[in-house]
Design an enzyme around this catalytic site. Structure first.
Site, short mmCIF file in Angstrom:
data_model
loop_
_atom_site.label_atom_id
_atom_site.label_comp_id
_atom_site.label_asym_id
_atom_site.label_seq_id
_atom_site.Cartn_x
_atom_site.Cartn_y
_atom_site.Cartn_z
N GLY A 20 81.60 -51.42 4.11
CA GLY A 20 82.11 -52.01 2.87
C GLY A 20 83.49 -52.60 3.11
O GLY A 20 84.48 -51.87 3.25
N CYS A 284 87.41 -50.32 -12.17
CA CYS A 284 87.13 -48.88 -12.12
C CYS A 284 87.30 -48.07 -13.40
O CYS A 284 86.51 -47.16 -13.64
CB CYS A 284 87.96 -48.26 -11.02
SG CYS A 284 87.41 -48.85 -9.41
N1 LIG Z 1 89.07 -51.74 -6.28
C1 LIG Z 1 89.88 -50.71 -6.31
O1 LIG Z 1 91.06 -50.86 -6.55
C2 LIG Z 1 89.38 -49.33 -6.06
C3 LIG Z 1 88.02 -49.07 -5.89
N2 LIG Z 1 87.58 -47.79 -5.64
C4 LIG Z 1 86.17 -47.51 -5.41
O2 LIG Z 1 85.82 -47.98 -4.09
C5 LIG Z 1 84.48 -48.46 -4.07
C6 LIG Z 1 84.46 -49.87 -3.54
O3 LIG Z 1 85.20 -50.67 -4.43
P1 LIG Z 1 85.71 -52.12 -4.01
O4 LIG Z 1 86.23 -52.11 -2.62
O5 LIG Z 1 86.60 -52.58 -5.10
O6 LIG Z 1 84.32 -52.92 -4.06
P2 LIG Z 1 83.97 -54.32 -3.41
O7 LIG Z 1 82.85 -54.89 -4.16
O8 LIG Z 1 85.22 -55.14 -3.25
O9 LIG Z 1 83.48 -53.94 -1.92
C7 LIG Z 1 82.31 -53.27 -1.63
C8 LIG Z 1 81.67 -53.93 -0.40
O10 LIG Z 1 80.57 -53.13 0.04
C9 LIG Z 1 79.60 -54.02 0.59
N3 LIG Z 1 78.32 -53.31 0.67
C10 LIG Z 1 77.53 -52.86 -0.34
N4 LIG Z 1 76.46 -52.20 0.15
C11 LIG Z 1 76.57 -52.23 1.50
C12 LIG Z 1 75.78 -51.71 2.56
N5 LIG Z 1 74.67 -51.01 2.33
N6 LIG Z 1 76.18 -51.93 3.84
C13 LIG Z 1 77.31 -52.64 4.10
N7 LIG Z 1 78.11 -53.14 3.13
C14 LIG Z 1 77.75 -52.94 1.84
C15 LIG Z 1 79.60 -55.20 -0.36
O11 LIG Z 1 79.06 -56.35 0.22
C16 LIG Z 1 81.11 -55.32 -0.67
O12 LIG Z 1 81.75 -56.27 0.18
C17 LIG Z 1 83.95 -48.30 -5.50
O13 LIG Z 1 83.27 -47.08 -5.57
C18 LIG Z 1 85.20 -48.22 -6.33
O14 LIG Z 1 85.00 -47.46 -7.49
C19 LIG Z 1 88.46 -46.76 -5.53
C20 LIG Z 1 89.81 -46.96 -5.66
C21 LIG Z 1 90.39 -48.26 -5.92
O1 LIG Z 2 90.09 -46.41 -8.91
C1 LIG Z 2 90.63 -47.49 -8.98
O2 LIG Z 2 90.05 -48.57 -8.90
C2 LIG Z 2 92.10 -47.60 -9.21
O3 LIG Z 2 92.26 -47.89 -10.63
C3 LIG Z 2 93.59 -48.13 -11.02
O4 LIG Z 2 94.15 -49.22 -10.30
P1 LIG Z 2 93.91 -50.75 -10.74
O5 LIG Z 2 92.74 -50.82 -11.66
O6 LIG Z 2 93.87 -51.54 -9.50
O7 LIG Z 2 95.23 -51.20 -11.52
P2 LIG Z 2 96.16 -50.49 -12.62
O8 LIG Z 2 97.56 -50.81 -12.28
O9 LIG Z 2 95.82 -49.07 -12.80
O10 LIG Z 2 95.81 -51.30 -13.95
C4 LIG Z 2 94.57 -51.14 -14.59
C5 LIG Z 2 94.58 -51.90 -15.90
O11 LIG Z 2 95.41 -51.26 -16.85
C6 LIG Z 2 96.35 -52.19 -17.39
N1 LIG Z 2 97.59 -51.46 -17.71
C7 LIG Z 2 98.22 -50.72 -16.77
C8 LIG Z 2 99.36 -50.02 -17.08
C9 LIG Z 2 99.88 -50.07 -18.37
O12 LIG Z 2 100.91 -49.44 -18.72
N2 LIG Z 2 99.24 -50.82 -19.30
C10 LIG Z 2 98.08 -51.51 -19.00
O13 LIG Z 2 97.52 -52.18 -19.89
C11 LIG Z 2 96.52 -53.21 -16.31
O14 LIG Z 2 97.02 -54.42 -16.80
C12 LIG Z 2 95.10 -53.33 -15.79
O15 LIG Z 2 94.34 -54.19 -16.61
C13 LIG Z 2 94.44 -46.89 -10.70
O16 LIG Z 2 95.80 -47.16 -11.04
C14 LIG Z 2 94.33 -46.53 -9.23
O17 LIG Z 2 95.05 -45.31 -8.98
C15 LIG Z 2 92.87 -46.33 -8.87
O18 LIG Z 2 92.73 -46.07 -7.49
#
Ligand SMILES: NC(=O)C1=CN([C@@H]2O[C@H](COP(=O)(O)OP(=O)(O)OC[C@H]3O[C@@H](n4cnc5c(N)ncnc54)[C@H](O)[C@@H]3O)[C@@H](O)[C@H]2O)C=CC1
Ligand SMILES: O=C(O)[C@H]1O[C@H](OP(=O)(O)OP(=O)(O)OC[C@H]2O[C@@H](n3ccc(=O)[nH]c3=O)[C@H](O)[C@@H]2O)[C@H](O)[C@@H](O)[C@@H]1O
Length: 492
Positions: A20, A284
């Protein structure tokens, strides 16, 4: 070091493979590679175009500081590849960071996590592995997922030993590199067996290259899985709390910024994450809370489920409240009126639009037949059109599995500058807090708009008094209302 020495060193290198190459897999692995030169890190993905972008000049995601980190290690100990099976087979530690979208069909539809991608990754690991593996849950998953993964792996194990760890990621987009460099904590959950403890220690050793020991927390598997869902639920709850108060501020003449400041001064509450807004977005918060709600329901805890569901209800309320403010202020109709939308990303410093409040606001305005003109410094026209045409939750599947030719959304234009978006408009909606929106020449914008000219600030970025002095009618979330808006209903 001679050739043999170097060859031996390479042969003994710990090998990490991450399945991923998305917002989490890419930056997280790039930072591990940077901080651990003795570890080889390969990030694999089924999306060929994503991998090509990681190997090219224009990375597939915009994240401040990421380019620099990738350039320093790519080709040395950081690689991006579509050769999923080869690199999984060779790795000692396999991170799985694939999509975990909300299910749209069947059991748990609209709430439960869809583990299709996770399961197919686990089956593939089981198929190709010939040596012992540590499999790390990096994606956010329902509590108890490790048990299911363990079953998939061990039922097909062919003598290979697997240890499953939960190592959820806490980075936020826009600040991912800083968050990864200096995390508040790294959380590792594992089995409480000698083999489980050894696996936890192996992963701990990776992070210990740069994270202080006291910030690396170890727990049992279920605590680690649940902590991630709980942390996101707590964070989102803060925003829904301040947003709920913002509605009351507007009704009473209180100012939400003053209230949040006063409340946040209590050291038990703290000042961060209390900015009222048009609503939280991002891939998320909603997905993970729905997942939490579903888990509570499955465990016979409807009261707990309802408690967390309310966080999402308030978020939806905040978005529709904003749309209703726009429509009701403009004589209860926006039909045929041009509305400029400034900002489409779910927050500043990212091009990510997943679950952005802008989608709901735009759809609400389009529903009232507005003609909208959108500007965002990081989001492409193609992405905006896809988002406005996509069904709820479809966005969270790998790109090549999303609908490829969405119906064109009429009455939407996309511009590459805020002034063009606002030209001839009746109203301007600010939906992302990009810094450049603070610095715009609002006099020029006003001069080129229809009158009366409205600004609806969904992020509290403009100085409302200055804009009123120019002649605008201004609505700012949770701030004392413009006299124009006072008698207009918030919810028509
Ligand atoms: N976006 C964020 O800020 C955060 C996301 N997460 C979690 O991390 C996970 C991934 O999120 P993102 O990176 O944002 O998603 P994303 O959609 O950007 O990346 C996921 C990738 O996995 C690939 N993929 C899917 N199935 C696959 C397979 N079987 N083999 C190889 N590649 C495969 C997809 O093509 C895609 O590029 C989710 O569970 C999300 O909840 C956790 C913390 C922060
Ligand atoms: O699991 C995840 O994906 C991640 O989700 C959030 O991170 P992210 O969604 O990237 O960004 P945030 O800064 O948390 O903002 C989320 C949303 O809340 C809004 N927000 C944030 C803070 C605030 O005071 N008010 C508010 O409306 C932001 O504009 C945005 O739309 C968490 O902050 C991360 O710790 C977590 O890893």
């Amino acid at each position: 070091m001679g050739f043999v020495g170097r060859a031996l060193e390479i042969a003994n290198m710990v090998k990490i493979c991450c399945i991923g190459a998305g917002y989490v897999g890419g930056p997280t692995m790039a930072v591990i590679a940077l901080k651990c030169p003795s570890i080889e890190v390969v990030v694999v993905d089924i999306s060929a175009s994503r991998i090509a972008a990681w190997n090219g000049d224009q990375l597939p995601i915009y994240e401040p500081g990421l380019d620099d980190v990738v350039k320093q290690c790519r080709g040395k100990n950081l690689f991006f590849s579509t050769n999923v099976e080869v690199h999984v087979a060779e790795a000692d530690i396999i991170f799985v960071s694939v999509n975990t979208p909300t299910k749209t069909r069947g059991l748990g539809a609209g709430k439960a996590a869809d583990l299709t991608y996770w399961e197919s990754a686990a089956r593939m690991i089981a198929d190709v592995s010939r040596s012992d593996k540590i499999v790390v849950e990096k994606s956010t998953v329902p509590v108890k997922t490790a048990e299911a993964i363990e079953k998939i792996l061990t039922h097909n194990s062919k003598g290979v030993n697997y240890q499953i760890l939960s190592n959820p990621e806490f980075l936020a987009e826009g600040t991912a590199i800083q968050d990864l460099f200096t995390p508040d904590r790294v959380l590792i959950g594992g089995r409480e067996t000698p083999e489980g403890r050894r696996a936890v220690q192996t992963l701990k050793d990776v992070y210990a290259h740069w994270v202080p020991e006291d910030r690396i927390l170890t727990t049992n598997l279920w605590s680690a899985e649940l902590s991630k869902l709980a942390a996101n639920a707590f964070l989102a709850q803060r925003i829904s709390s301040v947003n709920a108060i913002s509605a009351l501020c507007e009704a009473t003449g209180a100012n939400v910024s003053e209230v949040a400041f006063a409340v946040g001064k209590d050291s038990r509450i703290g000042p961060k994450f209390l900015n009222a807004s048009v609503g939280f977005g991002g891939s998320c918060f909603q997905k993970d809370i729905l997942n939490l709600v579903y888990i509570c329901e499955c465990n016979g805890l409807p009261e707990v489920a309802n408690y967390w569901r309310q966080v999402i209800k308030i978020n939806d309320y905040q978005k529709s409240r904003f749309v209703n403010r726009v429509v009701s202020s403009m004589f209860n109709t926006v039909s045929g009126k041009k509305i400029a939308v400034l900002g489409f990303a779910f927050k500043k410093d990212t091009g990510d639009t997943r679950e952005t409040p802008a989608i709901d606001v735009c759809k609400g305005l389009l529903g009232d037949k507005a003609s909208i003109s959108i500007y965002d410094p990081q989001v492409t026209e193609e992405q905006i059109r896809r988002d406005l045409a996509m069904n709820k939750f479809d966005w969270d599947h790998p790109a090549h599995l999303q609908p490829t030719s969405p119906a064109a959304v009429k009455q939407v234009s996309v511009t590459w500058d805020a002034y063009a978006a606002a030209k001839g408009a009746h109203g301007v909606c600010i939906l992302t807090e990009w810094d450049e929106f603070r610095e715009l020449d609002y006099q020029m914008i006003y001069d080129n708009m229809q009158k009366p000219a409205f600004v609806f600030d969904g992020r509290n970025v403009v100085d409302a008094e200055k804009l009123r002095a120019i002649g605008f009618i201004v609505y700012s979330i949770g701030k004392p209302l413009d006299s124009w808006l006072k008698d207009m209903p918030a919810i028509a």
